[in-house]
Design an enzyme around this catalytic site. Sequence first.
Site, PDB file in Angstrom:
ATOM      1  N   LYS A 167       0.872  -1.181   0.000  1.00  0.00           N
ATOM      2  CA  LYS A 167       0.000   0.000   0.000  1.00  0.00           C
ATOM      3  C   LYS A 167       0.905   1.226   0.000  1.00  0.00           C
ATOM      4  O   LYS A 167       1.502   1.567   1.013  1.00  0.00           O
ATOM      5  CB  LYS A 167      -0.911   0.059   1.223  1.00  0.00           C
ATOM      6  CG  LYS A 167      -1.965   1.164   1.028  1.00  0.00           C
ATOM      7  CD  LYS A 167      -2.543   1.681   2.321  1.00  0.00           C
ATOM      8  CE  LYS A 167      -1.774   2.819   2.907  1.00  0.00           C
ATOM      9  NZ  LYS A 167      -1.698   4.029   2.081  1.00  0.00           N
ATOM     10  N   GLU A 242       9.991   1.895  10.283  1.00  0.00           N
ATOM     11  CA  GLU A 242      10.901   3.010   9.996  1.00  0.00           C
ATOM     12  C   GLU A 242      10.095   4.272  10.236  1.00  0.00           C
ATOM     13  O   GLU A 242       9.192   4.586   9.462  1.00  0.00           O
ATOM     14  CB  GLU A 242      11.378   2.964   8.533  1.00  0.00           C
ATOM     15  CG  GLU A 242      12.215   1.761   8.175  1.00  0.00           C
ATOM     16  CD  GLU A 242      13.613   1.826   8.756  1.00  0.00           C
ATOM     17  OE1 GLU A 242      14.072   2.918   9.137  1.00  0.00           O
ATOM     18  OE2 GLU A 242      14.243   0.759   8.853  1.00  0.00           O
ATOM     19  N   CYS A 276      13.141  11.927   6.619  1.00  0.00           N
ATOM     20  CA  CYS A 276      13.074  11.429   8.004  1.00  0.00           C
ATOM     21  C   CYS A 276      14.412  11.553   8.708  1.00  0.00           C
ATOM     22  O   CYS A 276      14.470  11.767   9.910  1.00  0.00           O
ATOM     23  CB  CYS A 276      12.597   9.991   8.006  1.00  0.00           C
ATOM     24  SG  CYS A 276      13.513   8.982   6.841  1.00  0.00           S
ATOM     25  N   GLU A 374       9.096  16.343  15.245  1.00  0.00           N
ATOM     26  CA  GLU A 374       9.459  16.296  13.831  1.00  0.00           C
ATOM     27  C   GLU A 374       8.562  17.260  13.059  1.00  0.00           C
ATOM     28  O   GLU A 374       7.332  17.151  13.127  1.00  0.00           O
ATOM     29  CB  GLU A 374       9.262  14.870  13.313  1.00  0.00           C
ATOM     30  CG  GLU A 374       9.685  14.725  11.877  1.00  0.00           C
ATOM     31  CD  GLU A 374       9.521  13.295  11.384  1.00  0.00           C
ATOM     32  OE1 GLU A 374       8.426  12.737  11.518  1.00  0.00           O
ATOM     33  OE2 GLU A 374      10.499  12.761  10.847  1.00  0.00           O
TER      34      GLU A 374
END
Length: 467
Positions: A167, A242, A276, A374
């Site tokens: 997906k 991750e 990231c 983040e």
Amino acid sequence: MRQLYIGGSWTASASGESIEVVNPATEQIIDRVPAGSPDDVERAAQAARKAFPGWSELAPAERGKLLAAAAELLKQRSEEIAKTIATDMGSPVGFALKVQTLMPATVLASYAQLAESHPRESRVGNSMVVKEPVGVVAAITPWNYPLHQIICKVAPALAAGCTVVLKPSEVAPLAAYALTEIFAEVGLPPGVFNLVSGRGPVVGEAMAAHPEVDMVSFTGSTAAGRRVSALAAESVKRVALELGGKSANVILPDADLALAVKVGVANCFVNAGQTCSAWTRMIVHRDQYDEAVRLAVETARGYRVGDPFDETTRIGPLVSATQRDRVIHYINRGQEEGARLVAGGTEPPHERGYYVEPTVFAAVEPGMTIEQEEIFGPVLSLIPYTSEDIAVEIANGTRYGLAGAVWSGTEEHAVAVARRLRTGQVAINGGRFNPLAPFGGYKQSGVGRELGEQGLEEYLETKSMQL
Ligand code: NAD
């Protein structure tokens, strides 16, 4: 509208619904992909299960050949795929070619080789220890490196002998369609690779919970990763995650300050900060702090923000209006909490498109929101320190641990400090990213590793046979 790919055929979604794909530079709808449903996941998981015995028993060299052919086709189509990524995701086209497309082709080729060369058998005393594929893998991926994140999962899973249901992100799904065409063209057997586009809470959750799925490999935000883990735990699936990052760039007093700041700013702003592993916190000794701020501002102001198809563009738009608004929220929050805005800000640089100026904050204190969370946009925080121990403490002072950097006059000193960082990757004096070395997070940045041999091991079970 596009279709799903299940059991070797293009097929409509049971939902009949679609998701619009938007070009973030023009704000125009450029395509539509199916909004998959749990029924589609059911069909795809069954197809992957049915294909598993044949694929897992195929000689590793044969699997490797098919992956090598796919890597070759990916290279041949790289210019076109790079344009696709520049269009649905907003990466500047040169970067989209080199990093977003050719790097994944390299990674895919590496797994074509590892399919055969990675040892699957060893002896321990009277035991023969063998490695076998985990089974059916559900892969869920984000939009920021839309092809790379897919290849990081699908290539080792297929090389190991697993079958896959993918997906991709609903925000930038088009590269996944190109890859699916490539897998179909090279002749992957039906059901070995299946594509179900759609939304996370619908398709992603159905995949994570499905009884025929043996392993979930997820890349994305920590919040969604937590949800995927919880669902997968019900049936004790293997999970690889991750997740997010808030990586530190530690500049020691004996480093080449100008170089460290220049490379550090570039790293923070790469892919419009939607990376990231970006070094979003620059940690600089108090004595060099003002000079570092000056250099960072000068570098940031030199970056051209604009059309991803203009070769001189350094920073394209953010991927969506939602992402742009999220970044603006953090820039406001930084100012409210007393950080000093020294470059960029919330003013849009262009009338149309989801652009944000490269933004630099000085006087950032450990614990501030922009220092802890983040942001996933072009926002850099400079944090002063007074001793090496405090620099390490600040670097380790978030819930994340994905990447980072250390700069020093000697490699030995930089490595000594890097060993103290609780993080999965550290660049020493600007050491280049290596797509064949293990990548992954400590703490809430994830579980498991991608890339290289360790990335392949994630998709293997271990069996001991006592002789
Ligand atoms: P996201 O978590 O919103 O989405 C990632 C994927 O998960 C998408 O396919 C999405 O549809 C799906 N998803 C969302 N909610 C879900 C749910 N409840 N169940 C199952 N699937 C769900 O992340 P994003 O906005 O696409 O990407 C940005 C995030 O990804 C950032 O936090 C970034 O740090 C992280 N990221 C991490 C790495 C890494 O290697 N560590 C790499 C790239 C991006």
